[in-house]
Each structure stands twice: as C-alpha cells, then as structure tokens.
Design a protein around this motif. Structure first.
Motif, PDB file in Angstrom:
ATOM      1  N   ALA A 120       0.802  -1.223   0.000  1.00  0.00           N
ATOM      2  CA  ALA A 120       0.000   0.000   0.000  1.00  0.00           C
ATOM      3  C   ALA A 120       0.838   1.277   0.000  1.00  0.00           C
ATOM      4  N   VAL A 121       2.139   1.152   0.173  1.00  0.00           N
ATOM      5  CA  VAL A 121       3.005   2.329   0.221  1.00  0.00           C
ATOM      6  C   VAL A 121       2.978   3.060  -1.119  1.00  0.00           C
ATOM      7  N   GLU A 123       4.491   6.107  -3.801  1.00  0.00           N
ATOM      8  CA  GLU A 123       5.820   6.556  -4.219  1.00  0.00           C
ATOM      9  C   GLU A 123       6.281   7.803  -3.476  1.00  0.00           C
ATOM     10  N   ASP A 124       5.347   8.658  -3.064  1.00  0.00           N
ATOM     11  CA  ASP A 124       5.714   9.947  -2.474  1.00  0.00           C
ATOM     12  C   ASP A 124       5.238  10.093  -1.027  1.00  0.00           C
ATOM     13  N   ASP A 125       5.068   8.969  -0.334  1.00  0.00           N
ATOM     14  CA  ASP A 125       4.630   9.006   1.066  1.00  0.00           C
ATOM     15  C   ASP A 125       5.776   8.540   1.954  1.00  0.00           C
ATOM     16  N   PHE A 126       6.600   9.478   2.374  1.00  0.00           N
ATOM     17  CA  PHE A 126       7.788   9.111   3.144  1.00  0.00           C
ATOM     18  C   PHE A 126       7.430   8.522   4.504  1.00  0.00           C
ATOM     19  N   GLU A 127       6.348   8.995   5.112  1.00  0.00           N
ATOM     20  CA  GLU A 127       5.963   8.481   6.430  1.00  0.00           C
ATOM     21  C   GLU A 127       5.698   6.977   6.376  1.00  0.00           C
ATOM     22  N   ASP A 128       4.911   6.543   5.406  1.00  0.00           N
ATOM     23  CA  ASP A 128       4.640   5.113   5.278  1.00  0.00           C
ATOM     24  C   ASP A 128       5.885   4.340   4.859  1.00  0.00           C
ATOM     25  N   GLN A 129       6.675   4.913   3.979  1.00  0.00           N
ATOM     26  CA  GLN A 129       7.924   4.265   3.559  1.00  0.00           C
ATOM     27  C   GLN A 129       8.848   4.055   4.754  1.00  0.00           C
ATOM     28  N   LEU A 130       8.954   5.090   5.577  1.00  0.00           N
ATOM     29  CA  LEU A 130       9.822   5.012   6.748  1.00  0.00           C
ATOM     30  C   LEU A 130       9.333   3.955   7.726  1.00  0.00           C
ATOM     31  N   TYR A 131       8.013   3.861   7.905  1.00  0.00           N
ATOM     32  CA  TYR A 131       7.464   2.883   8.848  1.00  0.00           C
ATOM     33  C   TYR A 131       7.844   1.456   8.441  1.00  0.00           C
ATOM     34  N   VAL A 132       7.569   1.078   7.199  1.00  0.00           N
ATOM     35  CA  VAL A 132       7.839  -0.308   6.800  1.00  0.00           C
ATOM     36  C   VAL A 132       9.341  -0.589   6.779  1.00  0.00           C
ATOM     37  N   PHE A 133      10.146   0.421   6.408  1.00  0.00           N
ATOM     38  CA  PHE A 133      11.603   0.219   6.396  1.00  0.00           C
ATOM     39  C   PHE A 133      12.118  -0.026   7.807  1.00  0.00           C
ATOM     40  N   ASP A 150      13.810  -7.989   2.590  1.00  0.00           N
ATOM     41  CA  ASP A 150      13.742  -8.378   1.173  1.00  0.00           C
ATOM     42  C   ASP A 150      12.434  -7.918   0.543  1.00  0.00           C
ATOM     43  N   ASP A 151      11.357  -7.994   1.314  1.00  0.00           N
ATOM     44  CA  ASP A 151      10.054  -7.562   0.798  1.00  0.00           C
ATOM     45  C   ASP A 151      10.037  -6.051   0.561  1.00  0.00           C
ATOM     46  N   VAL A 152      10.621  -5.297   1.486  1.00  0.00           N
ATOM     47  CA  VAL A 152      10.679  -3.840   1.320  1.00  0.00           C
ATOM     48  C   VAL A 152      11.508  -3.484   0.079  1.00  0.00           C
ATOM     49  N   ILE A 153      12.655  -4.122  -0.074  1.00  0.00           N
ATOM     50  CA  ILE A 153      13.506  -3.840  -1.240  1.00  0.00           C
ATOM     51  C   ILE A 153      12.750  -4.155  -2.523  1.00  0.00           C
ATOM     52  N   ARG A 154      12.105  -5.317  -2.547  1.00  0.00           N
ATOM     53  CA  ARG A 154      11.392  -5.742  -3.761  1.00  0.00           C
ATOM     54  C   ARG A 154      10.253  -4.780  -4.093  1.00  0.00           C
ATOM     55  N   LYS A 155       9.494  -4.369  -3.066  1.00  0.00           N
ATOM     56  CA  LYS A 155       8.353  -3.497  -3.324  1.00  0.00           C
ATOM     57  C   LYS A 155       8.800  -2.086  -3.689  1.00  0.00           C
ATOM     58  N   PHE A 156       9.784  -1.550  -2.993  1.00  0.00           N
ATOM     59  CA  PHE A 156      10.242  -0.189  -3.289  1.00  0.00           C
ATOM     60  C   PHE A 156      10.812  -0.108  -4.704  1.00  0.00           C
ATOM     61  N   THR A 157      11.623  -1.082  -5.075  1.00  0.00           N
ATOM     62  CA  THR A 157      12.272  -1.030  -6.395  1.00  0.00           C
ATOM     63  C   THR A 157      11.308  -1.300  -7.541  1.00  0.00           C
ATOM     64  N   SER A 158      10.122  -1.830  -7.231  1.00  0.00           N
ATOM     65  CA  SER A 158       9.134  -2.094  -8.283  1.00  0.00           C
ATOM     66  C   SER A 158       8.107  -0.974  -8.416  1.00  0.00           C
ATOM     67  N   LYS A 159       8.227   0.048  -7.573  1.00  0.00           N
ATOM     68  CA  LYS A 159       7.223   1.124  -7.552  1.00  0.00           C
ATOM     69  C   LYS A 159       7.791   2.430  -8.110  1.00  0.00           C
ATOM     70  N   GLY A 160       8.202   2.407  -9.355  1.00  0.00           N
ATOM     71  CA  GLY A 160       8.635   3.629 -10.019  1.00  0.00           C
ATOM     72  C   GLY A 160       9.711   4.377  -9.252  1.00  0.00           C
ATOM     73  N   ARG A 161       9.381   5.604  -8.809  1.00  0.00           N
ATOM     74  CA  ARG A 161      10.350   6.472  -8.135  1.00  0.00           C
ATOM     75  C   ARG A 161      10.355   6.286  -6.622  1.00  0.00           C
ATOM     76  N   CYS A 162       9.761   5.215  -6.126  1.00  0.00           N
ATOM     77  CA  CYS A 162       9.646   5.008  -4.676  1.00  0.00           C
ATOM     78  C   CYS A 162      11.025   4.947  -4.009  1.00  0.00           C
ATOM     79  N   THR A 163      11.937   4.179  -4.567  1.00  0.00           N
ATOM     80  CA  THR A 163      13.276   4.046  -3.989  1.00  0.00           C
ATOM     81  C   THR A 163      13.958   5.406  -3.926  1.00  0.00           C
ATOM     82  N   GLN A 164      13.921   6.125  -5.033  1.00  0.00           N
ATOM     83  CA  GLN A 164      14.580   7.428  -5.112  1.00  0.00           C
ATOM     84  C   GLN A 164      14.004   8.404  -4.085  1.00  0.00           C
ATOM     85  N   TYR A 165      12.674   8.435  -3.976  1.00  0.00           N
ATOM     86  CA  TYR A 165      12.022   9.363  -3.045  1.00  0.00           C
ATOM     87  C   TYR A 165      12.388   9.022  -1.601  1.00  0.00           C
TER      88      TYR A 165
END
Length: 558
Positions: A120-121, A123-133, A150-165
């Motif tokens: 559910a994270v 691409e531009d929601d740092f609060e949710d990204q930070l929580y799962v990380f 591994d799940d966080v890496i897989r999901k972030f890298t598959s969601k466009g600019r999520c990793t970069q943000y």
C-alpha cells in the motif's frame, strides 16, 4: 483402530472461552496486571508454551516487556484462528510475541500483514515508507530474519520512483545513518546508483567538502553497473566535488582515482552494449518443441508462444519438429493436413506477419516434412516473390565460422533514403560473432547486429536511418558440401548454439559438419553426434570441410 485426527492450528477454539475464569488456568504476567488463557489451547498453538506448561509445569508466563493490547491480540488470535486486531501501532510487539512463542501460522500471518503494508506504500509518502523500512530493519536486527527487508527492497524497487524518493529523504543527514540501514539502502539502490551519487554531492556541499564514514562507504560501493551514460552529469559533478576536497588524504586520492577508473570502464562497456543488438530469432532451444506429442499440440504451442514473432520462426519450428519426429526410414511422422496450413495462414493474417519468401520455402522440400512446404507454396497469401535474400560476402568452414571472433559482412541497400547513398564503399551491415569461451560451455557464443557506424570498416557502412533492424531479418545458412552439393536456406532458429564436438567437427542442431567416414577415421564415439537425430544423413552430414554461407532474409518494407 479408528484414526482420530489431531488438533492442527489455526483453529477456532471459541473466542468466548478466553474470558472464562474456569478455563483460564495459564496466567500471562504483564507489568502490574495479568491476562489468563487456557494452557491446552495455547499449547496447541505454541510448541514453546507446550514445553513451558507440560515439561516445566509453569502456570504463569512473564510478558512484561509487551503491552496489554499486543498480548490480548496474540491470545485472541490463538483462540479464534484469525489475526483480526493487528494494527500498525501493535504490529512490532505482536510479531515479536508470535516469534517468541514459535507460533508458525501466526508468524506467516504477521508477514502477510506486513506485505499488505508495503504493497500500500505510495511513491511519495515518506511516512509510510519510513514505517515499513524501520519495521523491517527491526525484524532483521532483533529476530535475525531478512524476509521483511527483502520484501521492502522488492516493493520499493518495483514502484517507479519510490526508492529514489525514500532514499533521498532518509539520507538527508547522511552522517547519522546507522551501518546496517545504509547496507540495506546500498542493496536497494544497486540499479539507481546516481541517487547515491547525488546524496554524496549534497553531503559534501553541506559538510565543507569533507568525506564522512558513510559517504566514503557509498563511494567505495559504487560500480556504475546501471547504464552510467544516462546519468553522466551527476557523476561528473561528483568527481568535481571530490577533486575540490580540502586537504585530501592519501585515501581520498586513491578513492577518487578508483571511482574515475571504474566510471570510465563502465562508460566504455555501456557504449559497447549500445553498439550491438541481439538477433531475437536465434538460439531458441529445441527442448521447447521436443516434448510436444502431435501436430495439434504443436499448432497450439506455436499459436500461443510469445517466442513465435514472425512466419519464419513458425515455419522453422515445424521443420525442426518434423525432422525430429520422422520415422527411422526417413518417412514423415505424419502428413500435414490442409487444416494445419489454413490455421497457420490465419495466424499470419491475424498477427500481420509478413509472408514467407518463396526462396526460403522452395529449397526445404523434403519427404520427411509430410508435405508442409509443398502446401505453403500453393497458398499465395503465405508466400511472396518480392523479398530480399542477402548472402554474406564470404563463406566459411564450421571451424572458421564458429571457433573465432570475427565479423560477417553483408552488402545491402535497404529501402528508403539509403538508395541515394553517395558514401565510399558499400552499404550494408555486419553480424559480429563472439565465440564460446571453451568447448564445454557455449553459453556466451553470440551473433549480433552491429548498429554503431563508427565500428564499421572503410569498405562497408551502416545507415542508422535504415529501416533494417534486428527484428525484421531472419538468419539461415547455405551449405555446400565437399562434393559441391548445394543446400540452400537451412533453418537454424530452433537449434540452440553451435556445439564443438572434437577435432575440427561442429554440430548445430540437425546440421552435423562431419561425415560418417570422417567420424570413424578420427576414432570418435559412435553415438552422441548430434541432436536432433544424429542418424539423419539426408539432413545433417555435411562434412568438416563443407562451406557455410550465412544468409539473411529481410522481410521489412520493400
């Protein structure tokens, strides 16, 4: 004796029994209060609690480090077989509880809940990204399990600019990032190293051009593997910042030099990769076809497989399959019915495939093909007289063609503006052969179209504006035996890669570049000569000195 099944959780034991004082014989001790549950029900769920209550005789278990809400969620799930009250604010403690008491099914449910959060994270929601990380890092640190990370890496890298943000926000204060977290971020950005380069640039600008421990670690891990040319300005700016470090140490000099060297190497490799393109109609494995039992199964496979992208590949597949399936006396496995040809024609029309060159078909009429090519020639919609058959400028023995790196030249004026070419030399193109590293491993053998004009010699030039591409050409081979028998347009699509046997003998699927006499004279084994069938003298025994001329059929616009 009747077999009575054992209780296997998860199971609905009845949530109403959890609040029953008569059932609650096991106390869970919190800080200043307690919750009760039934020891049998909890033992069914937890081998750890079973050991505590049965083997050790405990009637109370300390859970003081956990909140009342987390313990109650755990107990209710154990009774009901459902994990319904887990939330973000109690997830960490519930997950720790189920691991502490080794409740396998709840461990799995907690992971699935966590996966729903990462899914559910945005691409531009740092609060949710930070929580799962941070939850994933906590699990890795405290529970020694990597699956959450591994799940966080897989999901972030598959969601466009999520990793970069996420990374840019998380590493705003690069110096404060802990060692383990930075290690995971290095993994996460392995294909987006320019993001890390930008972070180091910002850190250098904020810290008066001084390298800290984390910026140095990032630099030491850069390998520029992900197409650095597209982010060259970022890397150039990074090098400028490194060159301007005040009072650089010997280690700083070494690190800067290492980065410069790696970047130049990566740019060279990247340029080389963009200079060649694969031939998509080559090196398909015959195993795709081998196990298909009949013509109906073959037609179904060829109609649905994404590998089949033009009429030539379809035709080659039928040819190869019929050769493999032929009877021992050379008779066809089965006659090709008219309905098979009709469905092939319909498929060509639906997919808008170009018709087959008559030159390609008419030379491959064999008794063991069951009338396949004969019937194609009678269907005017499946063939064309308007085609380009482009032979290589030279012919080769198998050793010359397969055993060394070299270029195969073709002269060809493609339709369009190329027709008015005034350059010196000949218009055309080159296929580059990269030979196998060794006879046992042919995985890196390749034949590629060179698309970089600067790599062409003076006697032939390639037009980048040409309509000729790797997707509208099809490779076959002309073979001339030592007895001067001509064999034209032999298919190679479904024969994998050429295989060196021994001495000077090569095999490419059904094409065996050795005669029976040559084989016996070299005292080589009697079996294992070729695949498909090595006994097919009509198809494959060409001789080691046979001449091979690669031929391209161009089926683009004319």
């Amino acid at each position: 004796m009747e077999n009575i099944p054992k209780v296997v959780p998860p199971m609905d034991f009845g949530i109403e029994y959890l609040s029953s004082t008569s059932h609650g014989n096991l106390r869970f001790l919190l800080d200043g209060e307690e919750l009760t549950a039934n020891s049998a029900i909890m033992s069914f769920n937890s081998p750890a609690i079973k050991k505590m209550t049965i083997d050790e005789g405990l009637t109370a278990i300390s859970v003081e480090e956990f909140s009342k809400g987390a313990v109650h969620c755990f107990l209710e799930a154990s009774y009901s077989g459902k994990l319904e009250k887990i939330r973000r604010n109690n997830f960490r403690q519930v997950n720790k509880l189920v691991h502490k008491f080794e409740v396998d099914w709840l461990i799995e449910r907690c992971f699935k809940y966590f996966q729903s959060l990462t899914e559910a994270v945005k691409e531009d929601d740092f609060e949710d990204q930070l929580y799962v990380f941070e939850e994933a890092m906590h699990v890795m640190e405290k529970l020694k399990k990597r699956n959450f990370v591994d799940d966080v890496i897989r999901k972030f890298t598959s969601k466009g600019r999520c990793t970069q943000y996420f990374v840019k926000n998380y590493l705003k204060d690069l110096g404060s990032c802990i060692f383990e977290s930075l290690g995971v971020i290095l993994e996460m950005t392995s294909d987006e190293e320019h993001v890390l380069a930008e972070i180091v640039i910002n850190d250098l600008e904020s810290n008066k051009l001084c390298l800290n421990q984390n910026s140095r670690r990032i630099l030491e891990n850069l390998n520029f593997s992900a197409c650095p040319s597209s982010h060259l300005p970022v890397y150039q700016k990074l090098l400028e910042k490194l060159e301007n470090i005040e009072n650089p140490s010997t280690d700083d000099y070494r690190l800067t030099f290492k980065i410069l060297k790696q970047l130049n190497t990566a740019l060279h490799v990247s340029k080389q990769a963009m200079s060649f393109v694969e031939l998509p109609n080559l090196f398909h494995k015959f195993q795709h076809l081998k196990d298909i039992p009949d013509l109906d199964g073959l037609l179904t496979y060829l109609s649905k497989s994404p590998i089949i992208s033009n009429s030539y590949i379809f035709c080659d597949a039928v040819y190869s399959w019929m050769v493999e399936k032929q009877q021992s006396n050379g008779a066809p496995f089965a006659p090709i019915p008219d309905t098979f040809i009709e469905q092939f024609a319909n498929h060509m029309s639906e997919r808008r495939w170009k018709p087959l060159a008559t030159e390609y078909i008419k030379h491959n009429i064999f008794r063991n093909l069951g009338g396949f090519t004969d019937k194609i020639l009678k269907n005017s919609k499946m063939i064309t007289q308007n085609f380009n058959r482009i032979p290589a400028t030279l012919e080769y023995t198998a050793m010359e063609l397969f055993s060394k790196n070299h270029d195969i030249k073709f002269r060809f004026k493609a339709p369009g503006s190329v027709q008015n070419c005034s350059k010196d030399g000949n218009c055309g193109f080159i296929l580059r052969v990269t030979t196998a590293t060794n006879a046992q491993d042919v995985s890196n053998f390749n034949i590629q179209l060179i698309t970089d004009p600067s790599l062409y010699p003076e006697d032939i030039h390639f037009h980048t504006e040409s309509v000729l591409t790797n997707k509208n050409i099809h490779l076959a081979i002309d073979i001339t035996t030592p007895e001067n028998v001509k064999k034209h347009a032999r298919p190679v699509t479904w024969y994998g890669k050429p295989r060196f046997v021994r001495s000077r003998f090569w095999v490419w699927g059904a094409h065996c570049f050795v005669t029976k006499d040559e084989w016996n004279a070299a005292n080589l084994p009697a079996t294992g000569v070729t695949s498909p069938k090595d006994a097919n003298a009509v198809i494959g025994r060409h001789g080691a000195n046979a001449k091979i001329r690669p031929v391209i059929f161009y089926f683009g616009d004319n």
